[in-house]
Design a protein around this motif. Structure first.
Motif, PDB file in Angstrom:
ATOM      1  N   GLN A  97     -32.423  39.542 -19.881  1.00 51.40           N
ATOM      2  CA  GLN A  97     -31.837  38.244 -20.223  1.00 51.40           C
ATOM      3  C   GLN A  97     -31.980  37.916 -21.710  1.00 51.40           C
ATOM      4  O   GLN A  97     -31.098  37.274 -22.292  1.00 51.40           O
ATOM      5  CB  GLN A  97     -32.472  37.143 -19.368  1.00 51.40           C
ATOM      6  CG  GLN A  97     -32.113  37.305 -17.892  1.00 51.40           C
ATOM      7  CD  GLN A  97     -32.771  36.233 -17.041  1.00 51.40           C
ATOM      8  OE1 GLN A  97     -32.190  35.202 -16.751  1.00 51.40           O
ATOM      9  NE2 GLN A  97     -34.023  36.476 -16.662  1.00 51.40           N
ATOM     10  N   VAL A  98     -33.065  38.348 -22.333  1.00 57.83           N
ATOM     11  CA  VAL A  98     -33.178  38.151 -23.784  1.00 57.83           C
ATOM     12  C   VAL A  98     -32.102  38.995 -24.473  1.00 57.83           C
ATOM     13  O   VAL A  98     -31.464  38.551 -25.434  1.00 57.83           O
ATOM     14  CB  VAL A  98     -34.587  38.516 -24.300  1.00 57.83           C
ATOM     15  CG1 VAL A  98     -34.659  38.362 -25.814  1.00 57.83           C
ATOM     16  CG2 VAL A  98     -35.650  37.647 -23.634  1.00 57.83           C
ATOM     17  N   GLY A  99     -31.875  40.191 -23.937  1.00 52.94           N
ATOM     18  CA  GLY A  99     -30.821  41.045 -24.495  1.00 52.94           C
ATOM     19  C   GLY A  99     -29.451  40.391 -24.374  1.00 52.94           C
ATOM     20  O   GLY A  99     -28.647  40.423 -25.311  1.00 52.94           O
ATOM     21  N   LEU A 100     -29.199  39.780 -23.236  1.00 51.81           N
ATOM     22  CA  LEU A 100     -27.922  39.071 -23.053  1.00 51.81           C
ATOM     23  C   LEU A 100     -27.807  37.922 -24.058  1.00 51.81           C
ATOM     24  O   LEU A 100     -26.754  37.739 -24.686  1.00 51.81           O
ATOM     25  CB  LEU A 100     -27.824  38.528 -21.621  1.00 51.81           C
ATOM     26  CG  LEU A 100     -26.625  37.610 -21.356  1.00 51.81           C
ATOM     27  CD1 LEU A 100     -25.315  38.394 -21.450  1.00 51.81           C
ATOM     28  CD2 LEU A 100     -26.755  36.929 -19.991  1.00 51.81           C
ATOM     29  N   ALA A 101     -28.878  37.155 -24.198  1.00 48.99           N
ATOM     30  CA  ALA A 101     -28.870  36.024 -25.139  1.00 48.99           C
ATOM     31  C   ALA A 101     -28.537  36.505 -26.547  1.00 48.99           C
ATOM     32  O   ALA A 101     -27.739  35.887 -27.256  1.00 48.99           O
ATOM     33  CB  ALA A 101     -30.236  35.326 -25.118  1.00 48.99           C
TER      34      ALA A 101
END
Ligand code: NI
Length: 259
Positions: free
Chosen positions: A119-123
Motif C-alpha cells: 500500500q505504501v508502494g501504491l501511494a
C-alpha cells in the motif's frame, strides 16, 4: 477545527449519524477525514450516507494491519484492492489506515508487512498521502516507509502514542503527528511531553471515534465533536492559544488532504 481521523461509517453511528454530524458542526468541527476499511462493503455503503450528511468530509481507504491475513489468505493484492476501492469512493484523498500492529498481532507479522509495503508502494505510484497506524512496531514501520518511498508522499502517524524517538523519525520522514483522546488521559505525561515539542506545522488532532473518547467522556462512545477536548489539552500542553492552534491544525490538514 478538524477531526483528522474518524470512523463515521462504523455501525456504532448507524442509528444517529445525523445528530452526530450536527453536534460536530455545532462544536466548530468544519471537516475531517473519514477512514474506511478496504473490502468492508457495509462501511462503503455507509460512507455514502456520511458524505450526504457532511459533504466537506474527506475519505481514506486502506487495508488495516488487523485485516492483513484475510487479504493474504484470499490471494488478493492489497495494493490492487485499494486502488479499486479508491475509484469507488468519491472524495478519497488518502490511503489508510495502514501499518503494523504488533500489540494485538491479529494478523501474522509477515502478512502485515507485505500488505503495508504494497500500500505504501501504491501511494507512491499514485501520489496520495498515507495514514499510518503503528503499535509496538516502530522499527519495521519506519523501515518500510523509508524503503518504499513513503517520505515522498508523506501523510500522518495517526493516534500517535509513540516515544520521542519515533516522533523524530516520523518528522524526519516529513510526516505529521496526529494526537487523539489519549493525550487527555491522566497517565499520558510522556505523550504530552512529545506533543509539546512537535513543530506547529506538523500537528493534527483526531478522535479515532467511536474509540478513545477524551476525558471527561472517557469510556463513552467517541464522536467528532469531542475533538475539541483534545485540541484544548494540546493547546494547554504547548502553552498556545486554542484558537490559533485550531487554525494551524486546520491549515495542516488542508495541506495534506485538501478540502
Ligand atoms: Ni482508526
Amino acid at each position: 477545527m478538524i477531526d483528522s481521523h474518524c470512523h463515521l461509517a462504523d455501525p456504532a453511528f448507524a442509528d444517529d449519524l445525523a445528530e452526530v454530524v450536527g453536534r460536530a458542526r455545532q462544536a466548530g468541527v468544519s471537516g475531517g477525514l473519514c477512514v474506511l476499511s478496504c473490502g468492508n462493503d457495509a462501511e462503503e455503503a455507509a460512507a455514502g450516507r456520511v458524505r450526504a450528511l457532511w459533504p466537506d468530509l474527506r475519505f481514506a481507504v486502506g487495508v488495516h494491519p488487523h485485516e492483513a491475513d484475510r487479504f493474504a489468505a484470499g490471494g488478493r493484492d492489497a495494493g490492487e484492492a485499494v486502488r479499486e476501492a479508491l475509484a469507488r469512493v468519491p472524495g478519497a484523498c488518502a490511503i489508510g489506515e495502514i501499518g503494523l500492529d504488533y500489540h494485538y498481532d491479529l494478523s501474522a507479522r509477515e502478512a502485515q508487512r507485505r500488505v503495508f509495503r504494497a500500500q505504501v508502494g501504491l501511494a507512491r505510484d499514485i501520489g496520495l498521502p498515507v495514514v499510518v497506524h503503528t503499535r509496538e512496531a516502530d522499527e519495521d514501520t519506519v523501515a518500510i516507509l523509508r524503503e518504499e518511498g513513503g517520505g515522498r508522499v508523506g501523510g500522518v502517524f495517526h493516534c500517535f502514542s509513540g516515544d520521542a524517538a519515533l516522533a523524530d523519525q516520523a518528522l524526519d520522514l516529513g510526516f505529521a503527528l496526529s494526537f487523539a483522546g489519549i493525550l487527555t488521559f491522566p497517565k499520558a505525561d510522556a505523550l504530552r511531553a512529545v506533543a509539546a515539542r512537535v513543530p506547529a506545522d506538523r500537528l493534527l488532532v483526531e478522535t479515532d471515534c467511536p474509540y478513545l473518547a477524551p476525558v471527561p467522556m472517557r469510556g463513552r462512545r467517541n464522536e467528532p465533536a469531542f475533538v475539541a477536548r483534545t485540541l484544548a489539552k494540546l493547546a494547554e500542553v504547548r502553552g498556545a492559544d486554542a484558537g490559533e492552534l485550531s487554525a494551524a491544525v486546520t491549515a495542516n490538514f488542508a495541506r495534506l488532504f485538501g478540502g
